[in-house]
Scaffold this motif. Structure first.
Motif, PDB file in Angstrom:
ATOM      1  N   UNK A   7      -9.186 -20.817  -9.826  1.00  0.00           N
ATOM      2  CA  UNK A   7      -8.574 -20.569  -8.525  1.00  0.00           C
ATOM      3  C   UNK A   7      -9.347 -19.474  -7.806  1.00  0.00           C
ATOM      4  N   UNK A   8      -9.335 -19.520  -6.482  1.00  0.00           N
ATOM      5  CA  UNK A   8     -10.070 -18.529  -5.696  1.00  0.00           C
ATOM      6  C   UNK A   8     -10.308 -19.058  -4.297  1.00  0.00           C
ATOM      7  N   UNK A   9     -10.922 -18.242  -3.456  1.00  0.00           N
ATOM      8  CA  UNK A   9     -11.191 -18.668  -2.082  1.00  0.00           C
ATOM      9  C   UNK A   9     -12.407 -19.597  -2.052  1.00  0.00           C
ATOM     10  N   UNK A  91     -21.128 -10.766  -5.048  1.00  0.00           N
ATOM     11  CA  UNK A  91     -22.070 -10.219  -4.066  1.00  0.00           C
ATOM     12  C   UNK A  91     -21.363  -9.712  -2.819  1.00  0.00           C
ATOM     13  N   UNK A  92     -20.054  -9.912  -2.758  1.00  0.00           N
ATOM     14  CA  UNK A  92     -19.287  -9.473  -1.587  1.00  0.00           C
ATOM     15  C   UNK A  92     -18.174  -8.519  -2.007  1.00  0.00           C
ATOM     16  N   UNK A  93     -17.700  -7.756  -1.064  1.00  0.00           N
ATOM     17  CA  UNK A  93     -16.555  -6.896  -1.327  1.00  0.00           C
ATOM     18  C   UNK A  93     -15.303  -7.763  -1.468  1.00  0.00           C
ATOM     19  N   UNK A  94     -14.274  -7.198  -2.067  1.00  0.00           N
ATOM     20  CA  UNK A  94     -12.998  -7.908  -2.189  1.00  0.00           C
ATOM     21  C   UNK A  94     -12.457  -8.197  -0.789  1.00  0.00           C
ATOM     22  N   UNK A  96      -9.570 -10.174   2.050  1.00  0.00           N
ATOM     23  CA  UNK A  96      -8.116 -10.344   2.203  1.00  0.00           C
ATOM     24  C   UNK A  96      -7.654 -11.616   1.496  1.00  0.00           C
ATOM     25  N   UNK A  97      -8.505 -12.649   1.479  1.00  0.00           N
ATOM     26  CA  UNK A  97      -8.161 -13.871   0.743  1.00  0.00           C
ATOM     27  C   UNK A  97      -8.047 -13.596  -0.751  1.00  0.00           C
ATOM     28  N   UNK A  98      -8.981 -12.801  -1.268  1.00  0.00           N
ATOM     29  CA  UNK A  98      -8.918 -12.425  -2.683  1.00  0.00           C
ATOM     30  C   UNK A  98      -7.610 -11.710  -2.999  1.00  0.00           C
ATOM     31  N   UNK A  99      -7.183 -10.855  -2.082  1.00  0.00           N
ATOM     32  CA  UNK A  99      -5.959 -10.083  -2.307  1.00  0.00           C
ATOM     33  C   UNK A  99      -4.721 -10.971  -2.272  1.00  0.00           C
ATOM     34  N   UNK A 100      -4.752 -12.010  -1.429  1.00  0.00           N
ATOM     35  CA  UNK A 100      -3.636 -12.957  -1.394  1.00  0.00           C
ATOM     36  C   UNK A 100      -3.527 -13.691  -2.723  1.00  0.00           C
ATOM     37  N   UNK A 135      -8.717  -5.115  -8.809  1.00  0.00           N
ATOM     38  CA  UNK A 135      -7.752  -6.190  -8.604  1.00  0.00           C
ATOM     39  C   UNK A 135      -6.546  -6.045  -9.521  1.00  0.00           C
ATOM     40  N   UNK A 136      -6.715  -5.268 -10.602  1.00  0.00           N
ATOM     41  CA  UNK A 136      -5.574  -4.945 -11.448  1.00  0.00           C
ATOM     42  C   UNK A 136      -5.389  -5.819 -12.672  1.00  0.00           C
ATOM     43  N   UNK A 137      -6.416  -6.609 -13.025  1.00  0.00           N
ATOM     44  CA  UNK A 137      -6.291  -7.470 -14.199  1.00  0.00           C
ATOM     45  C   UNK A 137      -7.118  -6.932 -15.364  1.00  0.00           C
ATOM     46  N   UNK A 138      -6.643  -7.208 -16.570  1.00  0.00           N
ATOM     47  CA  UNK A 138      -7.272  -6.641 -17.769  1.00  0.00           C
ATOM     48  C   UNK A 138      -8.627  -7.254 -18.072  1.00  0.00           C
ATOM     49  N   UNK A 139      -8.749  -8.571 -17.874  1.00  0.00           N
ATOM     50  CA  UNK A 139      -9.974  -9.267 -18.286  1.00  0.00           C
ATOM     51  C   UNK A 139     -10.862  -9.536 -17.071  1.00  0.00           C
TER      52      UNK A 139
END
Length: 436
Positions: A7-9, A91-94, A96-100, A135-139
């Motif tokens: 999953x992802x943008x 290669x890009x910063x995080x 708003x789509x990533x945050x959603x 992003x707050x994930x362990x892995x």
């Protein structure tokens, strides 16, 4: 079998990662005219651990509105998964789509692995990876789909909590009933079970829309899997409807035989062919059940018409066994199980190497391969190298000389000599000098 989704943008490389992970599984059956391929799912084996892989569409906010169908698509994939691989562009910063996507995944209790893609060398991986821990994930795993870097690390993490061979179920014949909605799948199962009147137990399947039912037929135990109807993909909810197939695809993967139910009132439509292709691509034995046979006006006349229709419309599966029945009246329902069993036996059949080579030698003597630029295909040896489905490996002088028509000729000769009705077979050609 466990399920994993990507999953992802858009444009973060999910499809490339998907193709890397499923490898040759996506081409278990060679290209065949009439078969449509759906590339959003596949199976992966890593260190004797198997899992079902889903590739989701890119989640894009567009003009700020999280489209209803995109949200539903993501939610279905997430809900069906045991592990979620969240793909981002290293290669890009995080964004708003990533945050959603992050916020959606935070609400689940699933294992989340952040795959930071497009980090194509060691230096980029060392410099760029740490930002994605925000992003707050362990892995968090650096990845390069283009250069095939760190995929073993990703697979190790995906399967770290899986058991070896956990997808292997007990050794009884399992078959699923597949087809479009409202063709009479559940009615057929009820008729089948009522016919035998010996239900061992009802067990909820691995998903809420696939139900496993054990029953006995001729004192042998079998398991039938009922699936949700496979809907045709529409323009508006096309991406969502793809994911409504997931449960049925899982059922196909778990089955030895697939029974494709077709509505005698409607004939054969394109989506029936698409559903059939899913079973074929998975290497499963196939039986076609033309249901609602009680509605035809002249059974004898219509039988000939239907046989011709199947021959023309389903010419890519001429080996499939066909039964005509009525789940409503139970007429001819007893003809189904013998064909399911026979198809299963043929799907796992093995033939002697000596007999196989005799057949191929006779076939070549009767009809040599056509020459190409002064060169002609020579077959030195053939052996069966697999079952479920049967697989035959030919050692030849140059596999590039194999014409599809001659391959079809050889397949037909094998089928004439040995009963492989009800099952696909695979012909593989390898150069004798070891250059495959």
């Amino acid at each position: 079998m466990k399920t994993v989704c990507l999953i992802g943008r858009p444009n973060v490389g999910k499809s490339t990662i998907f193709n890397r992970l499923i490898g040759e599984k996506k081409a278990i059956i060679l290209d065949t005219p009439g078969i449509t391929r759906d590339r959003i799912y596949g199976t992966v084996n890593h260190n004797n651990k198997n899992f079902f892989l889903i590739d989701t569409g890119g989640i894009d906010l567009g003009e700020g509105n999280f489209n209803k169908d995109i949200k539903l698509q993501a939610e279905i994939a997430i809900k069906e998964s045991d592990v979620i691989v969240f793909v981002v562009d290293g290669r890009e910063d995080i964004t708003s789509n990533d945050l959603v996507v992050r916020d959606m995944l935070m609400k689940t209790n699933k294992k989340i692995i952040v795959a930071v893609n497009k980090l194509d060398n060691q230096k980029m991986q060392e410099e760029n990876i740490y930002a994605y821990y925000e992003l707050g994930f362990e892995y968090v795993i650096p990845l390069s789909a283009t250069h095939n870097m760190n995929f073993s690390l990703l697979l190790d993490e995906i399967t770290s909590d899986f058991n070896e061979n956990e997808s292997q179920e007990e050794d009884i014949l399992k078959f699923c009933i597949i087809g479009r909605p409202n063709v009479g799948k559940s009615s057929l199962i009820n008729a089948l079970l009522n016919e035998e009147r010996v239900i061992v137990s009802d067990v909820a399947g691995t998903t809420r829309d696939a139900i496993d039912t054990r029953f006995k037929y001729n004192n042998e135990e079998y398991l039938v899997i009922d699936t949700a109807g496979m809907r045709k993909q529409g323009k508006i909810y096309e991406s969502v409807e793809k994911y409504s197939l997931i449960r049925s695809l899982k059922a196909i993967e778990r089955s030895n035989v697939c029974v494709l139910v077709i509505n005698a009132l409607e004939g054969i439509i394109e989506h029936d062919k698409h559903i059939a292709s899913m079973a074929i691509n998975a290497g499963k034995a196939l039986v076609i059940a033309v249901n609602k046979w009680d509605t035809v006006e002249d059974p004898n006349k219509d039988l000939k018409k239907w046989q011709l229709l199947i021959e023309n419309e389903l010419q890519f599966i001429p080996y499939a066994k066909v039964v005509f029945l009525s789940a409503l009246t139970k007429k001819r329902v007893p003809t189904l199980m013998p064909e399911v069993i026979a198809s299963y036996e043929n799907n796992k059949k093995e033939v002697k190497t000596s007999l196989l080579n005799d057949i191929i030698r006779d076939a070549v003597a009767l009809h040599e391969a056509p020459s190409y630029k002064g060169k002609r295909l020579k077959i030195y040896f053939v052996s069966q190298t697999g079952t479920m489905p049967p697989k035959f490996t030919f050692r030849v002088n140059n596999k590039g000389l194999v014409h599809f028509s001659y391959e079809r000729y050889l397949e037909n000769k094998i089928r004439e000599a040995f009963d492989f009705s009800g099952t696909p077979i695979i012909l593989q050609f390898k150069n004798r000098n070891g250059e495959d």
